[in-house]
Scaffold this motif. Structure first.
Motif, mmCIF file in Angstrom:
data_model
loop_
_atom_site.group_PDB
_atom_site.id
_atom_site.type_symbol
_atom_site.label_atom_id
_atom_site.label_comp_id
_atom_site.label_asym_id
_atom_site.label_seq_id
_atom_site.Cartn_x
_atom_site.Cartn_y
_atom_site.Cartn_z
ATOM 1 N N ILE A 9 -27.108 30.874 15.186
ATOM 2 C CA ILE A 9 -26.532 32.075 14.566
ATOM 3 C C ILE A 9 -25.967 32.994 15.645
ATOM 4 O O ILE A 9 -24.851 33.519 15.520
ATOM 5 N N SER A 10 -26.717 33.190 16.722
ATOM 6 C CA SER A 10 -26.269 34.051 17.819
ATOM 7 C C SER A 10 -24.985 33.522 18.454
ATOM 8 O O SER A 10 -24.046 34.289 18.717
ATOM 9 N N LEU A 11 -24.928 32.228 18.688
ATOM 10 C CA LEU A 11 -23.737 31.636 19.288
ATOM 11 C C LEU A 11 -22.538 31.727 18.350
ATOM 12 O O LEU A 11 -21.412 31.996 18.794
ATOM 13 N N LEU A 12 -22.765 31.519 17.061
ATOM 14 C CA LEU A 12 -21.671 31.663 16.099
ATOM 15 C C LEU A 12 -21.128 33.087 16.108
ATOM 16 O O LEU A 12 -19.912 33.302 16.126
ATOM 17 N N LEU A 13 -22.012 34.074 16.117
ATOM 18 C CA LEU A 13 -21.569 35.469 16.132
ATOM 19 C C LEU A 13 -20.812 35.800 17.415
ATOM 20 O O LEU A 13 -19.788 36.495 17.381
ATOM 21 N N LEU A 14 -21.278 35.286 18.542
ATOM 22 C CA LEU A 14 -20.542 35.481 19.798
ATOM 23 C C LEU A 14 -19.162 34.837 19.716
ATOM 24 O O LEU A 14 -18.153 35.431 20.109
ATOM 25 N N ARG A 15 -19.113 33.607 19.199
ATOM 26 C CA ARG A 15 -17.830 32.894 19.097
ATOM 27 C C ARG A 15 -16.849 33.646 18.210
ATOM 28 O O ARG A 15 -15.676 33.824 18.547
ATOM 29 N N LEU A 16 -17.333 34.132 17.069
ATOM 30 C CA LEU A 16 -16.446 34.865 16.161
ATOM 31 C C LEU A 16 -16.012 36.202 16.754
ATOM 32 O O LEU A 16 -14.866 36.621 16.591
ATOM 33 N N GLY A 17 -16.922 36.878 17.459
ATOM 34 C CA GLY A 17 -16.569 38.144 18.099
ATOM 35 C C GLY A 17 -15.513 37.973 19.173
ATOM 36 O O GLY A 17 -14.538 38.727 19.233
ATOM 37 N N VAL A 18 -15.679 36.961 20.016
ATOM 38 C CA VAL A 18 -14.689 36.678 21.058
ATOM 39 C C VAL A 18 -13.375 36.261 20.403
ATOM 40 O O VAL A 18 -12.290 36.684 20.828
ATOM 41 N N PHE A 19 -13.450 35.458 19.353
ATOM 42 C CA PHE A 19 -12.245 35.015 18.648
ATOM 43 C C PHE A 19 -11.413 36.194 18.156
ATOM 44 O O PHE A 19 -10.184 36.204 18.313
ATOM 45 N N VAL A 20 -12.051 37.186 17.563
ATOM 46 C CA VAL A 20 -11.310 38.335 17.013
ATOM 47 C C VAL A 20 -10.449 38.976 18.102
ATOM 48 O O VAL A 20 -9.259 39.235 17.902
#
Length: 137
Positions: A9-20
């Motif tokens: 979950i943490s890695l997904l949130l980091l990935r989505l945050g960087v993606f934005v």
């Protein structure tokens, strides 16, 4: 909830945050090429990039950023996103010398740390990752 699930979950949130952030930096090349050209000139010392060249750079960047968001070819896409952001962060070094006039530039450092963490932990970033699905089949 187990440790592995919390990590995913943490890695997904980091990935989505960087993606934005990366997605909107990419769109800038299409939506406001004059702004993107000024950024390339000021921070990367690349002068005279026209809308066509910026669109080409933007198209390549868009493929990388969308692959990154989807968790595809993680070694390549995560590595390229890390490299792009590292170059951006390091090329802004004069802004850090006048820290209190450029406080927003310091937001690049936690994002760079997130990019490094994602790259190092890419094999554990399996939630909503098309690469994880591709490797399982």
């Amino acid at each position: 909830m187990g440790q592995e699930r919390r990590l995913e979950i943490s890695l997904l949130l980091l990935r989505l945050g960087v993606f934005v952030v990366m997605f909107f930096w990419t769109l800038d090349k299409f939506v406001a090429p004059e702004h993107a050209s000024t950024v390339f000139q000021h921070f990367y010392h690349l002068e005279g990039l026209g809308a066509g060249a910026l669109a080409a750079v933007g198209a390549v960047q868009l493929v990388v950023v969308l692959g990154f968001a989807a968790g595809l070819y993680r070694t390549w896409t995560y590595g390229l996103v890390l490299a792009m952001h590292a170059i951006s962060t390091l090329s802004s070094w004069p802004q850090y010398l006048a820290a209190f006039d450029n406080l927003l530039f310091f937001a690049a450092w936690p994002m760079l740390a997130a990019c490094v963490a994602l790259f190092l932990l890419r094999d554990s970033d399996n939630m909503a990752s098309l690469d994880a699905l591709r490797l399982r089949s």
